[in-house]
Motif scaffolding. Structure first.
Motif, PDB file in Angstrom:
ATOM      1  N   PHE A  60      -9.999  64.645  88.739  1.00 44.89           N
ATOM      2  CA  PHE A  60      -9.462  65.931  89.173  1.00 44.89           C
ATOM      3  C   PHE A  60     -10.403  66.656  90.128  1.00 44.89           C
ATOM      4  CE2 PHE A  60      -6.834  65.390  85.309  1.00 44.89           C
ATOM      5  CZ  PHE A  60      -5.599  65.456  85.933  1.00 44.89           C
ATOM      6  N   ALA A  61     -11.702  66.601  89.863  1.00 45.46           N
ATOM      7  CA  ALA A  61     -12.660  67.305  90.722  1.00 45.46           C
ATOM      8  C   ALA A  61     -12.661  66.725  92.137  1.00 45.46           C
ATOM      9  CB  ALA A  61     -14.061  67.243  90.119  1.00 45.46           C
ATOM     10  N   VAL A  62     -12.766  65.411  92.257  1.00 48.66           N
ATOM     11  CA  VAL A  62     -12.810  64.794  93.593  1.00 48.66           C
ATOM     12  C   VAL A  62     -11.462  64.967  94.296  1.00 48.66           C
ATOM     13  CG1 VAL A  62     -13.035  62.603  94.822  1.00 48.66           C
ATOM     14  CG2 VAL A  62     -14.667  63.198  93.037  1.00 48.66           C
ATOM     15  N   SER A  63     -10.366  64.828  93.565  1.00 48.15           N
ATOM     16  CA  SER A  63      -9.048  65.009  94.177  1.00 48.15           C
ATOM     17  C   SER A  63      -8.885  66.420  94.725  1.00 48.15           C
ATOM     18  CB  SER A  63      -7.942  64.745  93.154  1.00 48.15           C
ATOM     19  OG  SER A  63      -7.950  63.410  92.733  1.00 48.15           O
ATOM     20  N   LEU A  64      -9.196  67.409  93.908  1.00 49.53           N
ATOM     21  CA  LEU A  64      -9.004  68.795  94.330  1.00 49.53           C
ATOM     22  C   LEU A  64      -9.974  69.212  95.432  1.00 49.53           C
ATOM     23  CD1 LEU A  64      -8.238  70.456  90.885  1.00 49.53           C
ATOM     24  CD2 LEU A  64      -6.633  69.873  92.719  1.00 49.53           C
ATOM     25  N   ILE A  65     -11.221  68.779  95.330  1.00 55.67           N
ATOM     26  CA  ILE A  65     -12.198  69.135  96.377  1.00 55.67           C
ATOM     27  C   ILE A  65     -11.830  68.481  97.701  1.00 55.67           C
ATOM     28  CG2 ILE A  65     -14.602  68.845  97.104  1.00 55.67           C
ATOM     29  CD1 ILE A  65     -15.354  69.335  94.123  1.00 55.67           C
ATOM     30  N   SER A  66     -11.459  67.204  97.681  1.00 53.12           N
ATOM     31  CA  SER A  66     -11.086  66.546  98.930  1.00 53.12           C
ATOM     32  C   SER A  66      -9.800  67.142  99.497  1.00 53.12           C
ATOM     33  CB  SER A  66     -10.961  65.031  98.742  1.00 53.12           C
ATOM     34  OG  SER A  66      -9.955  64.720  97.809  1.00 53.12           O
TER      35      SER A  66
END
Length: 147
Positions: A60-66
């Motif tokens: 979730f963190a990498v998906s949302l940040i990207s």
């Protein structure tokens, strides 16, 4: 304790990433590349034997940040590319009414640029006689709206 052991979760993340990349390849525009990156991050954490909750956090963190960092650029340069048509060049041009225009009856045509177009007037109950010169003000579907 969990349904999938660590090696199984790596396979799940790998499959998720592949599916998301296939969706990205099939659908026009950018729609799932960010989540594929999140699945890659979760895959790496699964390979490093991280607990499931941490894999989910990475996903979730990498998906949302990207998504947050690149979505404005994607909208501007990839997803918003509309294909312009030559029909837009007709707006503002004068044309000749070739078939009397009657909005109530739904009839009428004009000749502009050597082509015949269906036409209607701006006024709801407007009319224009055959042979008159009119100006194209906009295009609605396949009809020229004239004044």
């Amino acid at each position: 304790m969990f349904l999938f052991p660590a090696a199984g979760m790596a396979a799940v993340w790998l499959i998720a990433m592949v599916v998301l990349l296939i969706v990205e390849a099939v659908v026009p525009g950018l729609v799932s590349i960010w989540f594929a990156l999140g699945a890659l991050a979760a895959l790496i954490s699964a390979i490093l034997d991280a607990p499931l909750w941490l894999q989910l956090v990475w996903f979730f963190a990498v998906s949302l940040i990207s998504l947050w960092l690149t979505r404005p650029l994607a909208k501007k340069y990839v997803n918003s590319r509309a294909t312009p048509t030559n029909a837009d060049m007709l707006i503002g041009r004068e044309c000749i009414v070739t078939e009397a225009i009657d909005n109530v009856l739904g009839t009428g045509a004009v000749s502009v640029g050597g082509k015949i177009w269906s036409a209607r007037t701006e006024e709801p109950d407007g009319k224009a006689e055959a042979g008159s010169v009119v100006t194209v003000v906009r295009i609605e579907g396949v009809k020229l709206i004239i004044r």
